[in-house]
Design a protein around this motif. Structure first.
Motif, PDB file in Angstrom:
ATOM      1  N   UNK A  45       0.768  -1.335   0.239  1.00 19.84           N
ATOM      2  CA  UNK A  45       0.085   0.121   0.037  1.00 19.84           C
ATOM      3  C   UNK A  45       0.947   1.150  -0.002  1.00 19.84           C
ATOM      4  N   UNK A  46       1.811   1.314   0.895  1.00 17.09           N
ATOM      5  CA  UNK A  46       2.781   2.268   0.876  1.00 17.09           C
ATOM      6  C   UNK A  46       3.583   2.693  -0.473  1.00 17.09           C
ATOM      7  N   UNK A  47       4.084   1.444  -1.013  1.00 17.05           N
ATOM      8  CA  UNK A  47       4.785   1.542  -2.229  1.00 17.05           C
ATOM      9  C   UNK A  47       3.753   2.034  -3.338  1.00 17.05           C
ATOM     10  N   UNK A  48       2.703   1.586  -3.441  1.00 11.18           N
ATOM     11  CA  UNK A  48       1.543   2.134  -4.359  1.00 11.18           C
ATOM     12  C   UNK A  48       1.121   3.499  -4.179  1.00 11.18           C
ATOM     13  N   UNK A  49       1.213   3.976  -3.169  1.00  7.31           N
ATOM     14  CA  UNK A  49       0.955   5.530  -2.610  1.00  7.31           C
ATOM     15  C   UNK A  49       2.488   6.123  -3.388  1.00  7.31           C
ATOM     16  N   UNK A  50       3.528   5.892  -2.969  1.00  5.62           N
ATOM     17  CA  UNK A  50       4.932   6.371  -3.304  1.00  5.62           C
ATOM     18  C   UNK A  50       5.017   6.364  -4.748  1.00  5.62           C
ATOM     19  N   UNK A  51       4.584   5.362  -5.743  1.00  6.72           N
ATOM     20  CA  UNK A  51       4.768   5.566  -6.862  1.00  6.72           C
ATOM     21  C   UNK A  51       3.404   6.048  -7.688  1.00  6.72           C
ATOM     22  N   UNK A  52       2.447   6.567  -6.981  1.00  2.00           N
ATOM     23  CA  UNK A  52       1.503   7.287  -7.584  1.00  2.00           C
ATOM     24  C   UNK A  52       0.289   6.348  -8.192  1.00  2.00           C
ATOM     25  N   UNK A  53       0.230   5.148  -7.826  1.00  2.00           N
ATOM     26  CA  UNK A  53      -0.484   4.226  -8.620  1.00  2.00           C
ATOM     27  C   UNK A  53      -2.142   4.557  -8.185  1.00  2.00           C
ATOM     28  N   UNK A  54      -2.047   4.974  -6.773  1.00  2.00           N
ATOM     29  CA  UNK A  54      -3.394   5.427  -6.574  1.00  2.00           C
ATOM     30  C   UNK A  54      -4.153   6.702  -7.291  1.00  2.00           C
ATOM     31  N   UNK A  55      -3.104   7.651  -7.471  1.00  2.00           N
ATOM     32  CA  UNK A  55      -3.262   8.781  -7.999  1.00  2.00           C
ATOM     33  C   UNK A  55      -3.705   8.538  -9.427  1.00  2.00           C
TER      34      UNK A  55
END
Length: 154
Positions: A45-55
């Motif tokens: 979850x933290x990696x997805x947030x950092x890499x902008x996947x959620x955005x």
């Protein structure tokens, strides 16, 4: 002439980029209630947030750490989070008529254990048939242990 065309090209690209940003819809704010404090199991979850996947999917995700005094599904039911990381308790809440839905099921080994004293002579789930045991934690049943008994026909 080439210089003029290059300048014109850059100007058109800049205008197109600004238009694309201005016309993109606003991000949808989402709170994801984690089951515990930040640790390795939530790294994705933290990696997805950092890499902008959620955005990239139009979401502005807040990862809310859990703790001993936080019940993730309660956070959702009381409106403080839209999503939560939970285990078998979801089934329990659903059976109680709560309006919860499983979005995804990701399996991992459960940390729930059932222990007896070595001198008791109890070695298998079948040895516990017709015995009194406690299967509550925080007022909720330990679903994984209950499921083990159902699976074993006890």
């Amino acid at each position: 002439m080439v210089r003029y065309l290059a300048w014109l090209f850059c100007w058109v690209c800049l205008l197109a980029f600004n238009q694309a940003i201005a016309s993109s819809p606003p991000l949808e704010p989402i709170t994801l209630q984690l089951k515990w404090k930040p640790q390795f199991q939530f790294a994705g979850y933290y990696a997805a947030q950092e890499k902008g996947f959620f955005r990239d999917e139009g979401l502005d995700v807040t990862l809310q750490p859990g703790g001993a005094d936080i019940a993730p599904l309660t956070e959702v039911l009381e409106g403080r989070a839209q999503y939560a990381i939970e285990a078998g308790e979801l089934v329990y809440y659903r059976l109680q008529g709560k309006p919860v839905v499983a979005v995804a099921s990701i399996f991992q080994h459960s940390p729930a254990v059932l222990m007896t004293l070595g001198k008791s002579g109890l070695r298998t789930p079948h040895d516990l048939a017709h015995k009194r045991i406690g299967l509550l934690m925080g007022g909720k049943p330990i679903v994984e242990v209950s499921a083990m008994f159902v699976n074993e026909g006890v």
